[in-house]
Design an enzyme around this catalytic site. Structure first.
Site, PDB file in Angstrom:
ATOM      1  N   TYR A 437       0.819  -1.231   0.000  1.00  0.00           N
ATOM      2  CA  TYR A 437       0.000   0.000   0.000  1.00  0.00           C
ATOM      3  C   TYR A 437       0.847   1.274   0.000  1.00  0.00           C
ATOM      4  O   TYR A 437       2.049   1.225   0.088  1.00  0.00           O
ATOM      5  CB  TYR A 437      -1.055  -0.013   1.100  1.00  0.00           C
ATOM      6  CG  TYR A 437      -0.652  -0.105   2.563  1.00  0.00           C
ATOM      7  CD1 TYR A 437       0.613   0.175   3.043  1.00  0.00           C
ATOM      8  CD2 TYR A 437      -1.626  -0.467   3.492  1.00  0.00           C
ATOM      9  CE1 TYR A 437       0.896   0.096   4.398  1.00  0.00           C
ATOM     10  CE2 TYR A 437      -1.349  -0.542   4.850  1.00  0.00           C
ATOM     11  CZ  TYR A 437      -0.077  -0.261   5.289  1.00  0.00           C
ATOM     12  OH  TYR A 437       0.191  -0.333   6.619  1.00  0.00           O
ATOM     13  N   GLU A 438       0.149   2.374  -0.192  1.00  0.00           N
ATOM     14  CA  GLU A 438       0.797   3.687  -0.312  1.00  0.00           C
ATOM     15  C   GLU A 438       1.747   3.712  -1.515  1.00  0.00           C
ATOM     16  O   GLU A 438       2.799   4.354  -1.484  1.00  0.00           O
ATOM     17  CB  GLU A 438       1.539   4.029   0.985  1.00  0.00           C
ATOM     18  CG  GLU A 438       1.572   5.491   1.328  1.00  0.00           C
ATOM     19  CD  GLU A 438       0.202   6.138   1.342  1.00  0.00           C
ATOM     20  OE1 GLU A 438      -0.699   5.641   2.023  1.00  0.00           O
ATOM     21  OE2 GLU A 438       0.033   7.145   0.633  1.00  0.00           O
TER      22      GLU A 438
END
Lengths: 597, 283
Positions: A437-438
């Site tokens: 993620y990110e």
């Protein structure tokens, strides 16, 4: 499964490596004295160890539950969050105008490492609030700031990021959620997925930051705008009013971070959720990127935190587990496994990478403070470049380190490591998300080679390399054998990074796909060399302190030996990474995915 | 309510290591902390203040670096801190220390009368448990030592009831304010310092009192001159010579193992069997 905040190493980086001195000298941070920072770190360590860490396993076992439209967090989470807010932990780096403590990112970074290590699933909630606060503080209107910032800064309301949709993951150009102008505000209609802490029972209100498309917006990422969409509409007195037209439909069943509810959010089932524009129309993604830079550093810290937790667990097990006589010893008695060379190799691979990643993250955090607060524009710009270059490295390299270290943590336990009750598996399951993620680590690598290195002809990367080479002087001044080896290996590794950088800059204009093929190797290379540089700095400082009889000699010796281990065992990976980068591009000519995969 | 808490800065004994070769204590790099027993006193005082209102004043006698212990106490929420530091105080034993502390408390009481004085049970470096009672005697305070719980406190009637742990049981004691309490360990948990209090502690100007400010009118009663206790010699005790008696456990039930352990104990100390039997009969 206790956790102890690594205060000795934190203090070493903050004080002895001089990161705090860089920040304390900046205007606005006069109050951030060494004593204050020590007090903050110690209390954060206590809070993490005694309140958050005991809930880590409970959270994993019970996980958040979705029932009848509401999300129930595991036992103890709400009480812990209340205490977190009451102690003022949510507001550490924020603007004092809205109730923040105004402490530098360096301190906020060290503190958030503790939350991540103690309980990563819990730590995500304030991390997302932090991102919302930054967006609102940078781009919100005064009215929005006055209405929402004090609550978000305090933590009584929490924030979320609503970017992803089923068809729009890494490619946000495909976002479809609509924003329809309505009497000065907007009506938001659409569905978002993977919304971390999108619905829960720990706070009075949840403030969603939503990427959506205006009716006449252009296609692609240049047609996205950013909206603030509260769960409850705020009353003029600051209390929560009527429910907005948004709801959580379900939460995901995940490999790890199970206490953190990952929500599917539906906006506008009854005509449209009321949203307020943040910043300019069609500039939503640009605004989002400001926040995403800090969020990427924060996720990198998750790698450091989980890695340290996994190391502590494995270390404690290795200290107590007795198995087999020592190789080459005449004594037939079995020994604790920490004495076996292969276990030492694993523990040092864990410790050295965690400490390298920690020092690098703190260095970047201090540089971020300098880039925002230094009086001279030139210095600010220089540090801004350095932070931009190293942000994808901290995100991707540190999270890879977190996974590798959590994996080794299982290995140190032997068969017990495969058993949930040992605690080791949870760390690997939790750590695993951080490279996804990110912005996946592959996307971080593309960002590094494309935007951060090739775009300016490698200028910033060369600045970093020059900075690393400055350490060669101090390294060469000592006759210490460890420093001699560290110096030699670091110098070689920097040469590899330099050669790789030249290759990226020269190859990218004519064959960007070949560069993209090896981008991940380049990022690993930069992370490894920067990590080795950080540990070499640590070794120089530790030896100086030892010679002055200043500090715990065991800890300081440990720093030197850890740096030496990293040089011998990990910096030597640099050559392989460079060769894979430069040699791997041929694949693109000969390989046809449809035929050969 | 005005409560004075006496604390001491001590080396963190958990972090003291013994040199593997010379077997001497390695003092280098050992951090200092507030004497852990004093934290129970501080928390009890803070909780009373939170409940009844008033002020908590924390004092310590020590070198200038003991300032750090006072800031720590402020970060937990103490209202005011005073450092008693003077070359004259150096080398004080418990007699001299309690003289200096009681002089200072008397001086503090001239500004605002002191209702209660709290100390820890003892320090982890001296282990005497004498300073609290020494203060109480000098100030003429009712003293309640080894208190595990304050059961009742009525500030208007100036009445207090406590549970005191004593050998063989718990005593319920009642007395009147002003009093001195030495707090037992494990009776509460020191609170977390909040960000606001940490900033307040960092900003605080800590009052520093020398002998004159502390109201010490007889300098001969403090420091080395006022300390009749002299450490003549420090030695490591010789290890006991008894051998461990192994108990065979394989293939036995926990009950059998326990019985075997008890037999070994009684064999080593035969009188224990009759003593325990007697106690059992007595209920």
């Amino acid at each position: 499964m206790t956790y102890t905040a690594p205060l000795a190493d934190m203090r070493f980086i903050v004080h002895d490596l001089g990161e705090l001195a860089r920040v304390h000298a900046l205007p606005g941070f006069e109050e951030t004295t060494p004593d204050l920072v020590d007090a903050v770190l110690e209390e954060a360590g206590k809070f993490g160890a005694s309140v958050l860490a005991p809930l880590n396993e409970v959270g994993d076992r019970q996980h958040s539950v979705f029932e009848n439209g509401v999300v129930r967090t595991p036992d103890g989470f709400k009480e812990a969050y209340d205490q977190f807010v009451q102690s003022g932990w949510n507001s550490v780096p924020f603007n004092p105008e809205y109730g923040g403590q105004g402490l530098p990112w360096l301190v906020a970074t060290a503190v958030s490492e503790v939350w991540n290590a103690a309980n990563m699933a819990f730590g995500l909630c304030p991390m997302l609030t932090q991102a919302s606060v930054e967006l609102l503080d940078s781009y919100g209107t005064d009215t929005l700031k006055r209405t929402f910032l004090p609550k978000l800064v305090e933590g009584t309301w929490t924030g979320t990021m609503n970017l992803t949709e089923p068809q729009a993951g890494s490619d946000l150009a495909r976002v479809r959620t609509k924003a329809i102008p309505d009497n000065g505000a907007y009506r938001i209609v659409g569905q978002k997925i993977f919304i971390t802490w999108g619905e829960h029972d720990m706070a009075e209100n949840i403030v969603h930051m939503v990427l959506a498309r205006l009716p006449d917006a252009p296609d692609g990422v240049r047609g996205l705008s950013l909206f603030l969409v509260p769960k409850f509409m705020p009353n003029p007195d600051g209390s929560c009013g009527v429910r907005n037209d948004l709801r959580c439909i379900s939460i995901e069943h995940k490999l790890g971070i199970r206490a953190s509810p990952t929500a599917v959010m539906s906006f506008g089932d009854d005509g449209g959720a009321v949203g307020y524009l943040i910043g300019e129309e069609n500039h939503g993604l640009e605004h989002m990127f400001l926040m995403m830079n800090n969020a990427r550093l924060a996720v990198g810290l998750e790698g450091v935190g989980i890695g340290d937790r996994a190391y502590q667990l494995a270390h404690a097990y290795a200290m107590g587990r007795v198995q087999a006589r020592l190789t080459g010893s005449a004594d037939p008695d079995p020994v604790t496994i920490i004495h076996h060379p292969d276990v030492q190799r694993m523990l040092l691979t864990m410790k050295s990478q965690v400490e390298a990643a920690r020092a690098l993250a703190y260095f970047v955090a201090a540089s971020l403070d300098v880039s925002r607060h230094y009086p001279e524009e030139g210095v600010r710009a220089h540090h801004d470049g350095l932070v931009a270059l190293l942000t994808p490295v901290v995100k991707a390299w540190s999270t890879d380190v977190g996974i590798e270290v959590a994996d080794l943590g299982i290995q140190v336990h032997g068969g017990m490591g495969y058993i949930e009750e040992s605690g080791a598996p949870q760390h690997l399951r939790d750590a695993r998300i951080a490279s996804i993620y990110e912005g996946t680590n592959g996307i971080q690598a593309n960002d590094l080679v494309g935007r951060k290195v090739a775009r300016n002809g490698g200028a910033t990367a060369r600045d970093l390399i020059a900075l690393m080479r400055e350490l060669d002087g101090p390294l060469g001044q000592s006759a210490n054998e460890h420093l001699r080896v560290i110096r030699r290996e670091l110098s070689r590794a920097i040469d590899e990074l330099e050669a790789a950088t030249v290759w990226v800059v020269q190859t990218n204009p004519k064959d960007p796909r070949a560069v993209a093929m090896g981008a991940y190797y380049y990022l690993r290379l930069m992370g490894t060399v920067a990590g080795g540089w950080m540990l070499a700095r640590s070794a120089v400082t530790a030896l100086r302190k030892l010679s002055e009889a200043d500090g715990d000699p065991n800890f300081l010796h440990g720093k030197v030996l850890t740096a030496r281990f990293f040089a011998d065992h990990l910096l030597v990976r640099s050559e392989g990474l460079k060769r894979a980068l430069i040699g791997g591009g041929w694949l693109l000519q000969d390989f046809v995915p449809e035929d050969h995969l | 309510m005005h409560i004075v808490v006496c604390i001491k800065q001590v080396p963190d004994s958990a972090q003291i290591r013994i040199h593997p070769v010379t077997n001497t204590i390695m003092r280098q790099g050992v951090p200092t902390i507030i004497n852990p027993f004093d934290l129970f006193a501080l928390e009890e005082a803070l909780a009373l203040r939170d409940r009844f209102g008033g002020t908590v004043t924390v004092i310590t006698m020590g070198p200038p670096m003991a300032d750090a212990a006072l800031r720590k106490a402020l970060s937990f929420g103490a209202d005011r801190a005073i450092l008693l530091t003077d070359r004259l105080f150096a080398g004080s034993d418990t007699l001299a220390t309690s003289y200096v502390l009681s002089s200072a408390i008397a001086r503090i009481g001239q500004e605002t009368p002191v209702d209660m004085v709290f100390t820890g049970k003892q320090t982890i470096d001296g282990d005497t448990a004498q300073v609290g009672p020494g203060i109480a005697v000098r100030l003429g305070l009712n003293q309640l030592t080894y208190v595990e719980r304050i059961v009742e406190l009525d500030p208007s009637l100036r009445r207090i009831v406590v549970h005191r742990r004593a050998e063989g049981g718990v005593q319920v004691l009642e007395t009147r304010l002003p009093c001195l309490i030495t707090m037992l360990e494990g009776t509460n948990h020191i609170r977390f310092a909040g960000m606001d209090d940490m900033f307040r502690a960092a900003r605080a100007e800590i009052a520093t009192w020398g002998a004159a400010e502390a109201g010490v009118d007889e300098p001969g009663r403090c420091g080395l001159r006022g300390s009749p206790t002299v450490v003549k010699k420090v030695f490591a005790p010789t290890p006991r010579t008894e051998k461990a008696t192994p108990i065979e456990t394989s293939g036995k039930s926990p009950q059998e193992i326990a019985d075997a352990a008890i037999d070994v104990i009684f064999a080593a100390k035969p009188s224990l069997r009759s003593e325990m039997a007697g106690r059992r009969q007595a209920g």
